[in-house]
Design a protein around this motif. Structure first.
Motif, PDB file in Angstrom:
ATOM      1  N   THR A  13       1.998  -7.981  13.126  1.00 28.00           N
ATOM      2  CA  THR A  13       2.572  -9.172  13.738  1.00 28.00           C
ATOM      3  C   THR A  13       1.735 -10.419  13.557  1.00 28.00           C
ATOM      4  OG1 THR A  13       1.548  -8.596  15.847  1.00 28.00           O
ATOM      5  CG2 THR A  13       3.822  -7.897  15.507  1.00 28.00           C
ATOM      6  N   GLY A  14       0.573 -10.308  12.994  1.00 30.18           N
ATOM      7  CA  GLY A  14      -0.284 -11.472  12.799  1.00 30.18           C
ATOM      8  C   GLY A  14      -1.452 -11.448  13.756  1.00 30.18           C
ATOM      9  N   GLN A  15      -2.404 -12.260  13.492  1.00 34.02           N
ATOM     10  CA  GLN A  15      -3.633 -12.246  14.279  1.00 34.02           C
ATOM     11  C   GLN A  15      -3.672 -13.411  15.257  1.00 34.02           C
ATOM     12  OE1 GLN A  15      -6.870 -11.944  11.516  1.00 34.02           O
ATOM     13  NE2 GLN A  15      -6.025 -10.136  10.556  1.00 34.02           N
ATOM     14  N   ASP A  16      -2.688 -13.462  16.125  1.00 37.58           N
ATOM     15  CA  ASP A  16      -2.609 -14.495  17.156  1.00 37.58           C
ATOM     16  C   ASP A  16      -3.498 -14.067  18.324  1.00 37.58           C
ATOM     17  OD1 ASP A  16      -2.010 -16.378  19.055  1.00 37.58           O
ATOM     18  OD2 ASP A  16       0.124 -15.918  19.154  1.00 37.58           O
ATOM     19  N   THR A  17      -4.632 -14.713  18.483  1.00 41.12           N
ATOM     20  CA  THR A  17      -5.580 -14.302  19.524  1.00 41.12           C
ATOM     21  C   THR A  17      -5.079 -14.604  20.930  1.00 41.12           C
ATOM     22  OG1 THR A  17      -6.746 -16.408  19.302  1.00 41.12           O
ATOM     23  CG2 THR A  17      -7.579 -14.541  18.020  1.00 41.12           C
ATOM     24  N   ALA A  18      -4.061 -15.455  21.051  1.00 34.62           N
ATOM     25  CA  ALA A  18      -3.508 -15.762  22.374  1.00 34.62           C
ATOM     26  C   ALA A  18      -2.475 -14.732  22.825  1.00 34.62           C
ATOM     27  CB  ALA A  18      -2.879 -17.152  22.370  1.00 34.62           C
ATOM     28  N   SER A  19      -2.012 -13.910  21.922  1.00 34.58           N
ATOM     29  CA  SER A  19      -0.978 -12.931  22.239  1.00 34.58           C
ATOM     30  C   SER A  19      -1.564 -11.706  22.922  1.00 34.58           C
ATOM     31  CB  SER A  19      -0.263 -12.500  20.962  1.00 34.58           C
ATOM     32  OG  SER A  19       0.703 -11.523  21.245  1.00 34.58           O
ATOM     33  N   GLU A  20      -0.796 -11.134  23.833  1.00 29.99           N
ATOM     34  CA  GLU A  20      -1.225  -9.900  24.498  1.00 29.99           C
ATOM     35  C   GLU A  20      -0.843  -8.672  23.682  1.00 29.99           C
ATOM     36  OE1 GLU A  20      -0.110  -9.539  28.587  1.00 29.99           O
ATOM     37  OE2 GLU A  20      -0.404 -11.674  28.956  1.00 29.99           O
ATOM     38  N   VAL A  21       0.014  -8.854  22.680  1.00 33.98           N
ATOM     39  CA  VAL A  21       0.522  -7.726  21.904  1.00 33.98           C
ATOM     40  C   VAL A  21       0.223  -7.934  20.423  1.00 33.98           C
ATOM     41  CG1 VAL A  21       2.603  -6.474  21.253  1.00 33.98           C
ATOM     42  CG2 VAL A  21       2.398  -7.387  23.556  1.00 33.98           C
ATOM     43  N   PHE A  22      -0.280  -6.894  19.799  1.00 25.64           N
ATOM     44  CA  PHE A  22      -0.515  -6.879  18.362  1.00 25.64           C
ATOM     45  C   PHE A  22       0.102  -5.588  17.841  1.00 25.64           C
ATOM     46  CE2 PHE A  22      -3.178  -5.661  14.677  1.00 25.64           C
ATOM     47  CZ  PHE A  22      -2.944  -6.769  13.872  1.00 25.64           C
ATOM     48  N   ILE A  23       1.075  -5.684  16.969  1.00 31.03           N
ATOM     49  CA  ILE A  23       1.805  -4.507  16.504  1.00 31.03           C
ATOM     50  C   ILE A  23       1.538  -4.293  15.022  1.00 31.03           C
ATOM     51  CG2 ILE A  23       4.091  -3.493  16.168  1.00 31.03           C
ATOM     52  CD1 ILE A  23       5.029  -5.255  18.542  1.00 31.03           C
ATOM     53  N   VAL A  24       1.254  -3.048  14.667  1.00 36.13           N
ATOM     54  CA  VAL A  24       1.112  -2.648  13.274  1.00 36.13           C
ATOM     55  C   VAL A  24       2.118  -1.531  13.023  1.00 36.13           C
ATOM     56  CG1 VAL A  24      -0.408  -1.671  11.521  1.00 36.13           C
ATOM     57  CG2 VAL A  24      -1.345  -3.199  13.268  1.00 36.13           C
ATOM     58  N   VAL A  25       2.887  -1.674  11.963  1.00 42.22           N
ATOM     59  CA  VAL A  25       3.865  -0.657  11.596  1.00 42.22           C
ATOM     60  C   VAL A  25       3.505  -0.129  10.216  1.00 42.22           C
ATOM     61  CG1 VAL A  25       6.285  -0.199  11.082  1.00 42.22           C
ATOM     62  CG2 VAL A  25       5.690  -1.760  12.941  1.00 42.22           C
ATOM     63  N   ALA A  26       3.477   1.186  10.092  1.00 46.42           N
ATOM     64  CA  ALA A  26       3.243   1.822   8.798  1.00 46.42           C
ATOM     65  C   ALA A  26       4.355   2.833   8.557  1.00 46.42           C
ATOM     66  CB  ALA A  26       1.888   2.524   8.777  1.00 46.42           C
ATOM     67  N   VAL A  27       4.936   2.784   7.370  1.00 50.15           N
ATOM     68  CA  VAL A  27       5.994   3.719   6.999  1.00 50.15           C
ATOM     69  C   VAL A  27       5.520   4.488   5.779  1.00 50.15           C
ATOM     70  CG1 VAL A  27       8.369   3.932   6.186  1.00 50.15           C
ATOM     71  CG2 VAL A  27       7.789   2.171   7.867  1.00 50.15           C
ATOM     72  N   LEU A  28       5.529   5.802   5.895  1.00 48.13           N
ATOM     73  CA  LEU A  28       5.193   6.679   4.768  1.00 48.13           C
ATOM     74  C   LEU A  28       6.470   7.330   4.280  1.00 48.13           C
ATOM     75  CD1 LEU A  28       2.000   8.493   6.053  1.00 48.13           C
ATOM     76  CD2 LEU A  28       2.143   6.886   4.170  1.00 48.13           C
ATOM     77  N   SER A  29       6.641   7.362   2.972  1.00 48.74           N
ATOM     78  CA  SER A  29       7.861   7.937   2.422  1.00 48.74           C
ATOM     79  C   SER A  29       7.573   8.635   1.107  1.00 48.74           C
ATOM     80  CB  SER A  29       8.897   6.828   2.212  1.00 48.74           C
ATOM     81  OG  SER A  29      10.040   7.340   1.575  1.00 48.74           O
ATOM     82  N   ASP A  30       8.281   9.729   0.880  1.00 45.96           N
ATOM     83  CA  ASP A  30       8.206  10.409  -0.411  1.00 45.96           C
ATOM     84  C   ASP A  30       9.582  10.419  -1.072  1.00 45.96           C
ATOM     85  OD1 ASP A  30       9.575  12.190   1.201  1.00 45.96           O
ATOM     86  OD2 ASP A  30       8.407  13.937   0.600  1.00 45.96           O
ATOM     87  N   ARG A  31      10.522   9.685  -0.490  1.00 42.32           N
ATOM     88  CA  ARG A  31      11.897   9.671  -0.973  1.00 42.32           C
ATOM     89  C   ARG A  31      12.141   8.537  -1.962  1.00 42.32           C
ATOM     90  NH1 ARG A  31      12.818  10.445   4.856  1.00 42.32           N
ATOM     91  NH2 ARG A  31      12.769  12.675   5.143  1.00 42.32           N
ATOM     92  N   ASN A  32      13.397   8.437  -2.408  1.00 43.36           N
ATOM     93  CA  ASN A  32      13.817   7.417  -3.359  1.00 43.36           C
ATOM     94  C   ASN A  32      13.582   6.027  -2.784  1.00 43.36           C
ATOM     95  OD1 ASN A  32      15.219   5.595  -4.962  1.00 43.36           O
ATOM     96  ND2 ASN A  32      16.809   7.077  -5.456  1.00 43.36           N
ATOM     97  N   GLN A  33      12.640   5.290  -3.344  1.00 42.68           N
ATOM     98  CA  GLN A  33      12.266   3.982  -2.821  1.00 42.68           C
ATOM     99  C   GLN A  33      13.341   2.929  -3.021  1.00 42.68           C
ATOM    100  OE1 GLN A  33       9.387   3.965  -0.934  1.00 42.68           O
ATOM    101  NE2 GLN A  33       9.879   6.083  -1.396  1.00 42.68           N
ATOM    102  N   ARG A  34      14.119   3.036  -4.081  1.00 41.38           N
ATOM    103  CA  ARG A  34      15.184   2.053  -4.319  1.00 41.38           C
ATOM    104  C   ARG A  34      16.243   2.123  -3.229  1.00 41.38           C
ATOM    105  NH1 ARG A  34      14.394  -2.253  -6.025  1.00 41.38           N
ATOM    106  NH2 ARG A  34      15.681  -2.940  -4.355  1.00 41.38           N
ATOM    107  N   VAL A  35      16.595   3.315  -2.800  1.00 41.16           N
ATOM    108  CA  VAL A  35      17.594   3.490  -1.739  1.00 41.16           C
ATOM    109  C   VAL A  35      17.086   2.869  -0.441  1.00 41.16           C
ATOM    110  CG1 VAL A  35      18.801   5.197  -0.314  1.00 41.16           C
ATOM    111  CG2 VAL A  35      18.607   5.543  -2.784  1.00 41.16           C
ATOM    112  N   LEU A  36      15.834   3.118  -0.101  1.00 41.84           N
ATOM    113  CA  LEU A  36      15.237   2.554   1.108  1.00 41.84           C
ATOM    114  C   LEU A  36      15.176   1.032   1.028  1.00 41.84           C
ATOM    115  CD1 LEU A  36      13.782   2.904   3.830  1.00 41.84           C
ATOM    116  CD2 LEU A  36      11.656   3.217   2.542  1.00 41.84           C
ATOM    117  N   ALA A  37      14.727   0.503  -0.101  1.00 39.98           N
ATOM    118  CA  ALA A  37      14.618  -0.951  -0.274  1.00 39.98           C
ATOM    119  C   ALA A  37      15.997  -1.617  -0.177  1.00 39.98           C
ATOM    120  CB  ALA A  37      13.957  -1.277  -1.606  1.00 39.98           C
ATOM    121  N   ASP A  38      17.005  -1.030  -0.816  1.00 42.92           N
ATOM    122  CA  ASP A  38      18.357  -1.600  -0.764  1.00 42.92           C
ATOM    123  C   ASP A  38      18.902  -1.618   0.662  1.00 42.92           C
ATOM    124  OD1 ASP A  38      18.291  -2.023  -3.484  1.00 42.92           O
ATOM    125  OD2 ASP A  38      19.524  -0.269  -3.982  1.00 42.92           O
TER     126      ASP A  38
END
Length: 93
Positions: A13-38
């Motif tokens: 979400t960015g490094q906003d030091t005034a924010s109480e929330v910092f979110i990091v999302v990581a997605v791991l996939s072994d499937r067809n990347q074109r289908v996911l991207a589309d």
């Protein structure tokens, strides 16, 4: 044992030091990347966030994007989260 190719996408979400929330999302996939991207591009267009930075998008559009992604069950596997209260204590859920 044969090697398995995995794809990892990470965003935060960015490094906003005034924010109480910092979110990091990581997605791991072994499937067809074109289908996911589309699928994600289509969701971006439906939610109206396709051509704008996430932090510049209206909150209603951000929520719509997340709802559409969840409705389509693009991430059906395990979900992990952690709340970091300070540098030395970590609470995982």
């Amino acid at each position: 044992m044969p090697k398995q190719k995995l794809y990892c996408y990470v965003d935060e979400t960015g490094q906003d030091t005034a924010s109480e929330v910092f979110i990091v999302v990581a997605v791991l996939s072994d499937r067809n990347q074109r289908v996911l991207a589309d699928a994600l591009i289509e969701i971006e267009e439906l939610a109206g966030v396709r051509y704008s930075k996430w932090h510049n998008s209206k909150p209603t559009r951000r929520v719509r994007y997340i709802e559409l992604a969840l409705d389509r069950k693009l991430g059906q596997e395990d979900v992990f989260s952690a709340r970091i209260r300070n540098r030395f204590r970590i609470s995982c859920q």
